[in-house]
Motif scaffolding. Structure first.
Motif, PDB file in Angstrom:
ATOM      1  N   LEU A   1      11.350  16.933  16.997  1.00 46.00           N
ATOM      2  CA  LEU A   1      11.626  15.981  15.931  1.00 46.00           C
ATOM      3  C   LEU A   1      11.639  16.673  14.580  1.00 46.00           C
ATOM      4  CD1 LEU A   1       9.478  12.912  17.034  1.00 46.00           C
ATOM      5  CD2 LEU A   1      11.946  13.183  17.191  1.00 46.00           C
ATOM      6  N   HIS A   2      10.670  17.574  14.354  1.00 43.17           N
ATOM      7  CA  HIS A   2      10.646  18.287  13.074  1.00 43.17           C
ATOM      8  C   HIS A   2      11.879  19.173  12.925  1.00 43.17           C
ATOM      9  CE1 HIS A   2       6.955  16.916  11.387  1.00 43.17           C
ATOM     10  NE2 HIS A   2       6.242  17.244  12.450  1.00 43.17           N
ATOM     11  N   GLY A   3      12.343  19.768  14.052  1.00 41.52           N
ATOM     12  CA  GLY A   3      13.551  20.573  13.986  1.00 41.52           C
ATOM     13  C   GLY A   3      14.764  19.745  13.623  1.00 41.52           C
ATOM     14  N   ILE A   4      14.826  18.531  14.182  1.00 44.36           N
ATOM     15  CA  ILE A   4      15.943  17.639  13.887  1.00 44.36           C
ATOM     16  C   ILE A   4      15.911  17.193  12.437  1.00 44.36           C
ATOM     17  CG2 ILE A   4      16.893  15.355  14.428  1.00 44.36           C
ATOM     18  CD1 ILE A   4      15.934  15.896  17.330  1.00 44.36           C
ATOM     19  N   VAL A   5      14.715  16.892  11.939  1.00 41.98           N
ATOM     20  CA  VAL A   5      14.575  16.500  10.535  1.00 41.98           C
ATOM     21  C   VAL A   5      15.074  17.610   9.624  1.00 41.98           C
ATOM     22  CG1 VAL A   5      12.879  16.053   8.712  1.00 41.98           C
ATOM     23  CG2 VAL A   5      12.696  14.866  10.896  1.00 41.98           C
ATOM     24  N   ASP A   6      14.885  18.875  10.084  1.00 41.45           N
ATOM     25  CA  ASP A   6      15.338  20.013   9.290  1.00 41.45           C
ATOM     26  C   ASP A   6      16.826  20.267   9.425  1.00 41.45           C
ATOM     27  OD1 ASP A   6      12.818  20.466   8.349  1.00 41.45           O
ATOM     28  OD2 ASP A   6      12.297  21.925   9.900  1.00 41.45           O
TER      29      ASP A   6
ATOM     30  N   PHE B   1       4.036   3.052  11.237  1.00 42.41           N
ATOM     31  CA  PHE B   1       5.038   2.012  11.463  1.00 42.41           C
ATOM     32  C   PHE B   1       6.432   2.585  11.226  1.00 42.41           C
ATOM     33  CE2 PHE B   1       1.254  -0.253   9.961  1.00 42.41           C
ATOM     34  CZ  PHE B   1       1.085  -1.194  10.956  1.00 42.41           C
ATOM     35  N   LEU B   2       7.412   1.972  11.895  1.00 37.86           N
ATOM     36  CA  LEU B   2       8.814   2.278  11.633  1.00 37.86           C
ATOM     37  C   LEU B   2       9.340   1.248  10.652  1.00 37.86           C
ATOM     38  CD1 LEU B   2      11.287   4.040  12.492  1.00 37.86           C
ATOM     39  CD2 LEU B   2      11.835   2.225  14.129  1.00 37.86           C
ATOM     40  N   PHE B   3       9.835   1.714   9.492  1.00 36.12           N
ATOM     41  CA  PHE B   3      10.293   0.805   8.437  1.00 36.12           C
ATOM     42  C   PHE B   3      11.758   1.030   8.074  1.00 36.12           C
ATOM     43  CE2 PHE B   3       5.731   0.319   7.105  1.00 36.12           C
ATOM     44  CZ  PHE B   3       5.688  -1.064   7.105  1.00 36.12           C
TER      45      PHE B   3
ATOM     46  N   ASP C   1      16.085   5.068   8.832  1.00 34.70           N
ATOM     47  CA  ASP C   1      14.782   4.454   9.074  1.00 34.70           C
ATOM     48  C   ASP C   1      13.666   5.487   8.893  1.00 34.70           C
ATOM     49  OD1 ASP C   1      15.901   2.027   9.521  1.00 34.70           O
ATOM     50  OD2 ASP C   1      15.645   2.030  11.688  1.00 34.70           O
ATOM     51  N   LEU C   2      12.477   4.995   8.545  1.00 35.59           N
ATOM     52  CA  LEU C   2      11.371   5.879   8.180  1.00 35.59           C
ATOM     53  C   LEU C   2      10.148   5.603   9.038  1.00 35.59           C
ATOM     54  CD1 LEU C   2      11.669   5.397   4.308  1.00 35.59           C
ATOM     55  CD2 LEU C   2      12.633   7.273   5.668  1.00 35.59           C
ATOM     56  N   LEU C   3       9.548   6.660   9.565  1.00 38.18           N
ATOM     57  CA  LEU C   3       8.264   6.556  10.242  1.00 38.18           C
ATOM     58  C   LEU C   3       7.201   6.861   9.192  1.00 38.18           C
ATOM     59  CD1 LEU C   3       7.247   6.035  13.151  1.00 38.18           C
ATOM     60  CD2 LEU C   3       6.985   8.498  13.388  1.00 38.18           C
ATOM     61  N   VAL C   4       6.372   5.868   8.874  1.00 36.54           N
ATOM     62  CA  VAL C   4       5.450   5.972   7.741  1.00 36.54           C
ATOM     63  C   VAL C   4       4.005   5.838   8.206  1.00 36.54           C
ATOM     64  CG1 VAL C   4       4.813   5.022   5.492  1.00 36.54           C
ATOM     65  CG2 VAL C   4       7.204   4.958   6.230  1.00 36.54           C
ATOM     66  N   SER C   5       3.162   6.744   7.733  1.00 36.28           N
ATOM     67  CA  SER C   5       1.719   6.664   7.949  1.00 36.28           C
ATOM     68  C   SER C   5       1.099   5.978   6.736  1.00 36.28           C
ATOM     69  CB  SER C   5       1.130   8.069   8.100  1.00 36.28           C
ATOM     70  OG  SER C   5      -0.280   8.040   8.007  1.00 36.28           O
ATOM     71  N   VAL C   6       0.376   4.883   6.994  1.00 35.96           N
ATOM     72  CA  VAL C   6      -0.236   4.140   5.894  1.00 35.96           C
ATOM     73  C   VAL C   6      -1.507   3.466   6.384  1.00 35.96           C
ATOM     74  CG1 VAL C   6       1.325   2.205   6.364  1.00 35.96           C
ATOM     75  CG2 VAL C   6       0.119   2.299   4.191  1.00 35.96           C
TER      76      VAL C   6
ATOM     77  N   LYS D   1       0.818  -1.212   0.000  1.00 43.41           N
ATOM     78  CA  LYS D   1       0.000   0.000   0.000  1.00 43.41           C
ATOM     79  C   LYS D   1       0.853   1.264   0.000  1.00 43.41           C
ATOM     80  CE  LYS D   1      -4.099  -2.119   2.025  1.00 43.41           C
ATOM     81  NZ  LYS D   1      -5.160  -2.024   3.063  1.00 43.41           N
ATOM     82  N   ILE D   2       0.189   2.389  -0.304  1.00 41.41           N
ATOM     83  CA  ILE D   2       0.863   3.688  -0.382  1.00 41.41           C
ATOM     84  C   ILE D   2       0.763   4.393   0.958  1.00 41.41           C
ATOM     85  CG2 ILE D   2       1.005   5.896  -1.581  1.00 41.41           C
ATOM     86  CD1 ILE D   2       1.531   3.493  -3.376  1.00 41.41           C
ATOM     87  N   GLY D   3       1.874   4.951   1.421  1.00 40.09           N
ATOM     88  CA  GLY D   3       1.893   5.704   2.667  1.00 40.09           C
ATOM     89  C   GLY D   3       2.659   7.002   2.517  1.00 40.09           C
ATOM     90  N   THR D   4       2.746   7.744   3.619  1.00 40.89           N
ATOM     91  CA  THR D   4       3.433   9.029   3.635  1.00 40.89           C
ATOM     92  C   THR D   4       4.476   9.044   4.738  1.00 40.89           C
ATOM     93  OG1 THR D   4       1.433  10.162   2.871  1.00 40.89           O
ATOM     94  CG2 THR D   4       3.150  11.532   3.853  1.00 40.89           C
ATOM     95  N   ILE D   5       5.676   9.515   4.434  1.00 41.14           N
ATOM     96  CA  ILE D   5       6.744   9.605   5.425  1.00 41.14           C
ATOM     97  C   ILE D   5       6.468  10.759   6.377  1.00 41.14           C
ATOM     98  CG2 ILE D   5       9.202  10.064   5.786  1.00 41.14           C
ATOM     99  CD1 ILE D   5       9.734   8.656   3.146  1.00 41.14           C
ATOM    100  N   LYS D   6       6.427  10.442   7.674  1.00 43.14           N
ATOM    101  CA  LYS D   6       6.202  11.454   8.701  1.00 43.14           C
ATOM    102  C   LYS D   6       7.504  11.911   9.336  1.00 43.14           C
ATOM    103  CE  LYS D   6       1.867  11.458   8.010  1.00 43.14           C
ATOM    104  NZ  LYS D   6       1.293  12.638   7.300  1.00 43.14           N
ATOM    105  N   ILE D   7       8.441  10.987   9.518  1.00 40.58           N
ATOM    106  CA  ILE D   7       9.770  11.325  10.038  1.00 40.58           C
ATOM    107  C   ILE D   7      10.800  10.480   9.299  1.00 40.58           C
ATOM    108  CG2 ILE D   7      11.310  11.353  12.036  1.00 40.58           C
ATOM    109  CD1 ILE D   7       8.858  11.582  13.829  1.00 40.58           C
ATOM    110  N   ALA D   8      11.863  11.124   8.814  1.00 42.04           N
ATOM    111  CA  ALA D   8      13.001  10.427   8.210  1.00 42.04           C
ATOM    112  C   ALA D   8      14.158  10.540   9.206  1.00 42.04           C
ATOM    113  CB  ALA D   8      13.372  11.049   6.866  1.00 42.04           C
TER     114      ALA D   8
END
Length: 283
Positions: free
Chosen positions: A187-192, A140-142, A130-135, A118-125
């Protein structure tokens, strides 16, 4: 043009995976560093390019499996896509591969079966890839090897970050942290690009959580708080996912995730085997 200039498609810092065709890799490695049986452990894991030799062989470190550097024929490697928050991704639909890839990357849980393909969206990289994905209404952490970029137009029915349903879902994922919204902002600051630092711990380090429940409760004040579910992680090994700006460690442990005071952790040299996890939920 410099005749000695590299023509390699690989650059320092690239994330790569090793071909799963072992027989072919053995042949490719002849004259390019050779083959050892231990290399089979690299299949399904993410390597980081450290540099190139003068014949464009690729020097790779698989941080989950120690600090040793390995030399590979570039034909044995595949570059992994660089993912960003908001990217649309398709989850791999091969159950056995996903189970194998999830070792050391959050572990496998049965709920993942419902989102394969299925298709999901990355919420945190995360910095380690590793990727936190909403699907399909779940998170899930993938391992990035479980995800393939697809056009944004293929996203369907995804919740917006600003909606209460998405915030509730994220909060449930990180419910060991009383002030969840401050954590999410961090977390968003760290991603940036503003990742915190710690003198002792770095992203990717393996740590052991101390077993003294009263000591952990005391140390957790101001570092993510205490949750009764945390009893199950005491004494276990964990992987550092992020060093937060306040010095706390965001760690993955037994298929769960929580924010810990670094004084609750002791650095160890071996990697975490997420196959031993009892669930894939975050504390």
């Amino acid at each position: 043009m410099d005749s000695n200039a590299s023509t390699s498609v690989f650059n320092e810092g690239d994330r790569v995976s090793l071909s799963e065709d072992i027989d072919t890799v053995k042949l490719l490695q002849e004259g390019h560093g050779g083959w050892t049986p231990f290399m089979e452990n690299f299949i399904g894991q993410v390597g980081i390019v450290q540099g190139l030799t003068n014949v464009d062989d690729v020097i790779v470190k698989f941080e989950e499996l120690g600090n040793k550097l390995w030399r590979f024929n570039p034909k044995a490697l595949t570059k992994i896509d660089k993912f960003n928050v908001g990217d649309a991704v398709r989850i791999l639909d091969d159950t056995e591969k996903v189970k194998r890839y999830q070792v050391n990357h959050g572990g496998w849980i049965s709920d993942m079966t419902s989102v394969l393909g299925k298709i999901g969206t990355i919420k945190i990289a995360f910095p380690d890839g590793d990727l936190l994905v909403s699907v399909s209404g779940k998170i899930f952490l993938f391992n990035p090897l479980c995800c393939t970029k697809v056009p944004q137009s293929m996203k369907v029915g995804e919740e917006d970050d600003a909606t209460s349903s998405m915030m509730e879902m994220m909060e449930q994922f990180f419910n060991a942290t009383p002030d969840f919204r401050s954590l999410l902002q961090s977390l968003h600051g760290i991603v940036d690009g503003s990742e915190g630092q710690d003198d002792q711990f770095l992203v990717g380090h393996t740590v052991k959580i101390i077993e003294d429940i009263q000591e952990v409760k005391k140390l957790q004040e101001g570092h993510g708080g205490w949750n009764d579910d945390m009893v199950s992680i005491l004494g276990k090994t964990a992987k550092v996912k992020l060093v937060l700006p306040n010095g706390a460690l965001l760690v993955s442990v037994s298929g769960k995730m929580c924010s810990l005071n670094p004084k609750c952790c002791r650095k160890v040299s071996h990697s975490v085997d997420d196959d031993d996890s009892d669930s894939g939920k975050f504390l």
